[in-house]
Write an enzyme that holds these catalytic residues in place. Structure first.
Site, PDB file in Angstrom:
ATOM      1  N   ASP A 148       0.831  -1.197   0.000  1.00 11.45           N
ATOM      2  CA  ASP A 148       0.000   0.000   0.000  1.00 11.45           C
ATOM      3  C   ASP A 148       0.872   1.257   0.000  1.00 11.45           C
ATOM      4  O   ASP A 148       2.043   1.227   0.395  1.00 11.45           O
ATOM      5  CB  ASP A 148      -0.876   0.046   1.250  1.00 11.45           C
ATOM      6  CG  ASP A 148      -2.024  -0.937   1.215  1.00 11.45           C
ATOM      7  OD1 ASP A 148      -2.030  -1.824   0.338  1.00 11.45           O
ATOM      8  OD2 ASP A 148      -2.911  -0.840   2.087  1.00 11.45           O
TER       9      ASP A 148
ATOM     10  N   HIS B 257       3.421  -2.321   3.311  1.00  9.34           N
ATOM     11  CA  HIS B 257       3.446  -0.948   2.822  1.00  9.34           C
ATOM     12  C   HIS B 257       4.824  -0.571   2.283  1.00  9.34           C
ATOM     13  O   HIS B 257       5.840  -1.021   2.803  1.00  9.34           O
ATOM     14  CB  HIS B 257       3.107   0.033   3.953  1.00  9.34           C
ATOM     15  CG  HIS B 257       1.728  -0.128   4.515  1.00  9.34           C
ATOM     16  ND1 HIS B 257       1.398  -1.143   5.383  1.00  9.34           N
ATOM     17  CD2 HIS B 257       0.596   0.600   4.321  1.00  9.34           C
ATOM     18  CE1 HIS B 257       0.124  -1.038   5.721  1.00  9.34           C
ATOM     19  NE2 HIS B 257      -0.386   0.003   5.085  1.00  9.34           N
TER      20      HIS B 257
END
Length: 430
Positions: free
Chosen positions: A152, A322
């Site tokens: 992400d 992430h």
């Protein structure tokens, strides 16, 4: 969840860019937003690339023009946003409340009650919409041993105000994945794509799947309908402007989604993708923010590997990671060799049988298998509309519990500030 052969059929006939899936399919009508006066991007690929991949030392820092201010709430009165908003079928958007958070990020109201009428993930981890015309969320890999690799918040951009020497900004992660023939599903922030489009182009060129993660990382159930449209639209347009593709997949920030958000996103051509294992890397200590130690983070990976090797874990998983800061990137890279030895590390969409993640039909991805280095297309493909997603009843399926998400949301303001400174087939998403 097998939806029906009719859904597969009507998905298959939506082959023309911008086509709308027929309402008679049983799903809410779906469309791809148009992007007025958008120049064709240059130096992009128009089909899936199996390699060899580029590993540049540097990327251009040229930015896209004509987009909202990065990391600011986009204007909802713009003609482009209003055109998409007016195209929505509001009879197919559930009347869920616009939710509220306290200043520390906790929810003012933590639940809609046990019945959970709007399938609010942040409250109950619900992944099967209560609205029958919406497809189930994609949140796990149905096949045992599959590790659905996702990142992400990218493309990770080295901001001009960074105070720490930062070699981990792109192309660092993309180069590592290319050198090790690994592929991922990338959930891109529109602001990062607009300020670092060359990184998004490299992600597409190197065989990754590009999905939407909103323009400014705001919590979607706290927004009005038109604000949700603006967050999604500008991210779709930024990815389109940079790479030429229009994503059919999105992940809500913090996983915060309910049937109102799902319906808007789905009508705009995107299906919801969540996860069932959380590395907690978003909470790693970095620049005096976050509270998770590297030792604790390593413990998650050690447990997952041990559970699989001992037979305790008999499932596949989509894992939340992430490209947020040097700590998250370095953590992932340090564990990928061991993960690849243990699991079949594949993109999250691929482990769900999805080979067409964009409205552009020229892109057909293989169903990656680390045993063949991810370059061959599997013989037995599965329709994206029937990707198996069992109910989240196991402990692993609800590992990102409501209390965890509330803890995560507490750090939203500081995390957003940190990130913002880094300036023709039926196998498709229905």
């Amino acid at each position: 969840m097998i939806i029906t052969e009719a859904v597969v059929f009507f998905t298959a006939v939506a082959q023309v860019y911008g086509a709308t899936i027929k309402k008679s399919s049983g799903l809410v009508a779906q469309f791809s937003p148009s992007f007025p006066s958008l120049p064709e991007p240059t130096n992009v690929v128009t089909t899936y690339q199996a390699g060899p991949y580029a590993t540049p030392k540097k990327l251009s820092r040229a930015t896209l023009k004509g987009f909202p201010e990065p990391w600011e709430a986009p204007d909802t009165s713009s003609a482009e946003v209003q055109a998409v908003y007016k195209k929505l079928d509001f009879t197919k958007i559930p009347k869920a409340p616009v939710r509220k958070q306290n200043p520390d990020g906790t929810w003012v109201s933590t639940s809609d009650g046990e019945s959970d009428p709007f399938c609010w993930w942040s409250s109950t981890n619900c992944v099967k919409p209560k609205a029958s015309y919406l497809p189930p969320d994609i949140y796990t890999c149905p096949k045992k041993g599959d590790w659905g690799l996702t990142y992400d918040d990218g493309p990770y951009n080295l901001g001009k105000d960074d105070k720490v020497a930062n070699k981990y900004a792109e192309p660092y992660l993309l180069n590592y994945l290319a050198e090790n023939n690994l592929h991922a599903t990338l959930f891109y922030i529109g602001s990062n794509v607009a300020t670092f489009p060359d990184a998004a182009r490299l992600g597409l060129k190197n065989g990754h799947q590009l999905c939407v993660h909103t323009w400014s990382h705001r919590v979607l159930t706290t927004l009005t309908d038109v604000e949700i449209v603006a967050e999604l639209y500008w991210t779709l347009k930024a990815i389109k402007a940079a790479t030429g593709v229009t994503s059919k997949c999105f992940r809500p920030p913090q996983g915060d989604v309910d049937d109102r958000v799902r319906a808007i996103a789905y009508q705009m051509g995107m299906r919801t993708v969540l996860w069932d294992e959380d590395t907690q890397d978003w909470n790693l200590l970095y620049n005096k923010e976050g509270s998770l130690s590297r030792k604790e983070a390593n413990g998650y990976f050690e447990t997952w590997i041990k559970n699989y090797k001992t037979g305790k874990d008999k499932s596949g998983h989509i894992v939340l990671e992430h490209e947020l800061n040097p700590e998250t990137v370095e953590l992932s890279i340090s564990w990928l060799p061991k993960l690849k030895q243990t699991f079949n590390v594949v993109p999250a969409l691929s482990c769900n049988g999805i080979t067409h993640p964009y409205w552009e039909e020229s892109f057909e991805y293989p169903l990656f298998d680390s045993s063949d280095n991810g370059n061959s297309t599997a013989k037995n493909k599965t329709s994206a509309t029937s990707s198996a997603a069992p109910s989240p009843t196991s402990s692993s399926a609800i590992s990102s519990s409501t209390s965890t998400k509330q803890s995560k949301s507490i750090t939203t303001a500081s995390r957003t500030k940190s990130v913002a400174s880094s300036t023709s087939s039926i196998e498709k998403i229905a």
